[in-house]
Scaffold this motif. Sequence first.
Motif, short mmCIF file in Angstrom:
data_model
loop_
_atom_site.label_atom_id
_atom_site.label_comp_id
_atom_site.label_asym_id
_atom_site.label_seq_id
_atom_site.Cartn_x
_atom_site.Cartn_y
_atom_site.Cartn_z
N ARG A 10 0.83 -1.21 0.00
CA ARG A 10 0.00 0.00 0.00
C ARG A 10 0.86 1.26 0.00
O ARG A 10 0.55 2.24 -0.66
CB ARG A 10 -0.95 0.00 1.21
N GLN A 11 1.96 1.20 0.76
CA GLN A 11 2.86 2.35 0.81
C GLN A 11 3.47 2.64 -0.56
O GLN A 11 3.56 3.79 -1.00
CB GLN A 11 3.96 2.11 1.84
N ALA A 13 2.20 1.73 -3.46
CA ALA A 13 1.12 2.21 -4.33
C ALA A 13 0.84 3.68 -4.07
O ALA A 13 0.59 4.46 -5.00
CB ALA A 13 -0.14 1.38 -4.09
N ASP A 14 0.89 4.08 -2.80
CA ASP A 14 0.69 5.49 -2.45
C ASP A 14 1.77 6.38 -3.08
O ASP A 14 1.48 7.48 -3.55
CB ASP A 14 0.71 5.68 -0.93
N VAL A 15 3.00 5.87 -3.08
CA VAL A 15 4.10 6.63 -3.67
C VAL A 15 3.89 6.79 -5.18
O VAL A 15 4.09 7.86 -5.75
CB VAL A 15 5.45 5.93 -3.39
N ALA A 17 1.01 6.71 -6.79
CA ALA A 17 -0.10 7.64 -7.00
C ALA A 17 0.36 9.08 -6.77
O ALA A 17 0.01 9.99 -7.54
CB ALA A 17 -1.25 7.30 -6.05
N GLU A 18 1.15 9.30 -5.71
CA GLU A 18 1.62 10.64 -5.39
C GLU A 18 2.50 11.21 -6.50
O GLU A 18 2.39 12.39 -6.86
CB GLU A 18 2.39 10.62 -4.07
N GLU A 21 0.27 12.13 -9.37
CA GLU A 21 -0.47 13.34 -9.00
C GLU A 21 0.41 14.58 -9.18
O GLU A 21 -0.07 15.62 -9.64
CB GLU A 21 -0.93 13.26 -7.53
N GLU A 54 -2.01 -0.83 -8.45
CA GLU A 54 -2.66 -0.36 -7.24
C GLU A 54 -2.64 1.17 -7.17
O GLU A 54 -3.61 1.80 -6.73
CB GLU A 54 -1.98 -0.95 -5.99
N GLY A 55 -1.53 1.75 -7.60
CA GLY A 55 -1.45 3.21 -7.63
C GLY A 55 -2.47 3.81 -8.58
O GLY A 55 -3.12 4.81 -8.26
N LEU A 58 -5.91 3.77 -7.09
CA LEU A 58 -6.11 4.88 -6.17
C LEU A 58 -6.47 6.16 -6.92
O LEU A 58 -7.36 6.92 -6.53
CB LEU A 58 -4.84 5.12 -5.34
N ARG A 62 -9.96 8.47 -6.87
CA ARG A 62 -9.93 9.90 -6.56
C ARG A 62 -10.45 10.76 -7.72
O ARG A 62 -10.51 11.98 -7.62
CB ARG A 62 -8.50 10.33 -6.22
#
Length: 255
Positions: A10-11, A13-15, A17-18, A21, A54-55, A58, A62
């Motif tokens: 998850r971490q 994937a968050d990276v 996505a960020e 973004e 996964e990213g 996300l 959003r």
Amino acid sequence: MKNNTEAQKRQVADVVAERIERLIIDNVLKAGQSLPSERRLTEKFGVSRSAVREGLKLLRARGLIETSQGKGSIVANLMARPMQAPMMHLLSSQPRALYDLLEVRELLEGESARLAAQRGTKADFILITRRYEELVAAHGQETSALALARLDHAFHLAICEASHNPVLVHTLNSLNDLLLSSVFASVNNLYHRKAQKQQIDRQHARLFNAVIGQLPDQAHKAAVNHIRSVRANLKEIEQEEQRLVRATLRLDGWD
């Protein structure tokens, strides 16, 4: 151990996505533009394909990207524009709406030019130069008013993007059709008048040189003076037409 592994995924994937973004907010990835393939993103970010997927999931949740079967993912239109259809009607039927829009352009583009001169990078100045040279080159050719308006607008937009203020860039992008309509009004009404056309050419040159020369105050002044001049010239044309109508009515005995 399994929970730790899931948390790590998850971490990552968050990276992913960020980072995407950030590309969107910096206007590197624009609305409607296709994202690189999953394989390319995997290589670029140095993560697994599952992390990329996964990213992207996300980002879809959003509302930042849209994905369709066989076409991949594209950047979503972040600025809803339901007001533009009625506004476009007002612009075509009510001159005051056009003048109000030019007033907004004066505020936004004046600040854009100042920031571009302050913050622009070598790459920004290369892009601004390309857009300016394309605009200048088109003037010596048989080019439609709409095509010239698009080139004119692209030049101003390149300066805005060099401001490196994402909110300012996205605000102008959200008004893109309206802004293009104001540029078209300028091109359609002023470019065929020799004196006004020469004046606009000089104003564009001053704006270009001030931004490329990294002169913030001069860039701001050049942008503001350009928009004010366009507005004044359009008002004069409108008043000319009104005088002609009144004179014709008197000639026909309607006074």
